[in-house]
Scaffold this motif. Structure first.
Motif, mmCIF file in Angstrom:
data_model
loop_
_atom_site.group_PDB
_atom_site.id
_atom_site.type_symbol
_atom_site.label_atom_id
_atom_site.label_comp_id
_atom_site.label_asym_id
_atom_site.label_seq_id
_atom_site.Cartn_x
_atom_site.Cartn_y
_atom_site.Cartn_z
ATOM 1 N N VAL A 238 0.838 -1.206 0.000
ATOM 2 C CA VAL A 238 0.000 0.000 0.000
ATOM 3 C C VAL A 238 0.867 1.248 0.000
ATOM 4 N N PHE A 255 -6.301 -0.743 1.408
ATOM 5 C CA PHE A 255 -5.670 -1.981 1.869
ATOM 6 C C PHE A 255 -6.351 -3.194 1.249
ATOM 7 N N ALA A 258 -5.455 -3.673 -2.382
ATOM 8 C CA ALA A 258 -4.045 -4.032 -2.559
ATOM 9 C C ALA A 258 -3.820 -5.534 -2.456
#
Length: 354
Positions: A238, A255, A258
């Motif tokens: 991230v 997050f 990702a």
């Protein structure tokens, strides 16, 4: 062996060169834009990613000290160097150097390589379980306004099932690892006896490692370390994406989103060749960012190169320093660990055939 490996790598390079030549007129890549993206990388985010990755190597040393405790009570300090040096060997020489860490630990602590290969197997199983749990949780609980929400839910639930399967497998191996290993040996021997013996030995090593965790506290400590470590690795992805402040698709990456990038990156690194693997890794992550997030291919490629540096290559300076302090030749260690690993497997096959 060396000649055969060199021939394989040469063949791969030639094949990649041929593909680039054949499709050169179909590839539209703005090189000035690529360099512009790298020029404007936010160094604070990039350094944060590197710090997170370095911390994970320290956590690996702590976890290894817990695994090795039944054999030898050793502090974290002596295990940090082998982690740095071993991962540096993998970065420079590819996955063929994967056994460098257990080889270095065995040599430094005066333990058998087979015992440290068992620790390595146990480490990999905890890695797989922790990564799968973080990956599946992040995807399964992604906000409903996330683009491609249905795909995220499907992948997340599938990963949760995989995590559950790993937990069940670990429980079965802990209770009846010998029977599981014998079953694997019997079923796989007709296909390949060395492979069957190697898998059976890994199962037995995993069982012995689990039994070596004498208390619930040790098991909980190893589990927490594994989860924190993989949470940091995901956070490093991230942070690296956020370093590309002029590309909204990357600068605003969450997050949860990702996780798909991390999965693609891990998949691309499983069969990594020396040096050539760096470029295939960049290509895999760049393609993932372009496909999943709609990032421009130039920005995605620049981010892929930065991800390689942050999550994989940043350990090289520390690894080279540790190798020098320990009077270790990385190339020699990579070759010796590969040969020693083959000897261990061959001895196991011979013992199993008696």
């Amino acid at each position: 062996m060396k000649n055969r490996s060199a021939a394989v790598w040469a063949l791969v390079v030639v094949a990649l060169g041929a593909l680039v030549f054949i499709y050169r007129d179909r590839i539209h890549f703005d090189w000035p834009m690529f360099w512009q993206q790298l020029k404007h990388v936010d160094t604070v985010h990039a350094m944060a990613g590197i710090l997170l990755i370095y911390t994970t190597y320290w956590l690996r040393a702590i976890r290894w000290s817990v695994f090795v405790k039944p054999m030898k009570n050793v502090g974290v300090g002596p295990l940090v160097g082998p982690q740095f040096t071993g991962f540096t060997a993998v970065a420079l020489f590819g996955r063929l150097a994967d056994l460098s860490r257990p080889y270095l630990v065995a040599r430094k602590l005066g333990l058998t390589l087979s015992s440290q290969m068992a620790v390595y197997t146990l480490e990999r199983m905890f890695d797989l379980g922790a990564a799968a749990l973080i990956f599946s949780s992040a995807l399964a609980f992604a906000p409903k306004d996330t683009p491609d929400y249905a795909l995220f839910m499907k992948v997340g639930r599938g990963s949760l099932l995989l995590t559950l399967a790993i937990a069940i497998f670990a429980g079965v191996v802990r209770v009846a690892g010998g029977a599981v290993a014998s079953f694997a040996r019997t079923v796989l021997s007709p296909l390949s006896k060395p492979i069957a013996e190697s898998i059976a030995e890994k199962i037995e090593g995993f069982r012995d490692g689990l039994r070596g965790l004498k208390s619930f506290g040790e098991l909980a400590l190893v589990t927490v370390i594994s989860l924190v470590m993989w949470g940091m690795i995901a956070s490093a992805y991230v942070q690296t994406a956020h370093a590309f402040v002029h590309t909204p698709e990357l600068a605003n990456l969450t997050f949860s989103r990702a996780m798909l990038l991390m999965a693609a990156s891990i998949g691309g690194s499983l069969l990594q060749l020396p040096i050539v693997g760096w470029f295939t890794q960049i290509a895999v992550t760049a393609t993932a960012m372009h496909a999943f997030y709609g990032a421009p291919i130039e920005a995605a490629t620049a981010c892929g190169a930065m991800l390689l540096a942050v999550t994989f290559l940043c350990i090289i300076p520390a690894g080279l320093l540790c190798a020098r302090l320990d009077h270790v030749s990385l190339k020699k260690i990579a070759e010796e660990s590969e040969e020693a690993g083959k000897e261990v497997v061959a001895a196991e096959v011979e013992q199993g055939s008696r």
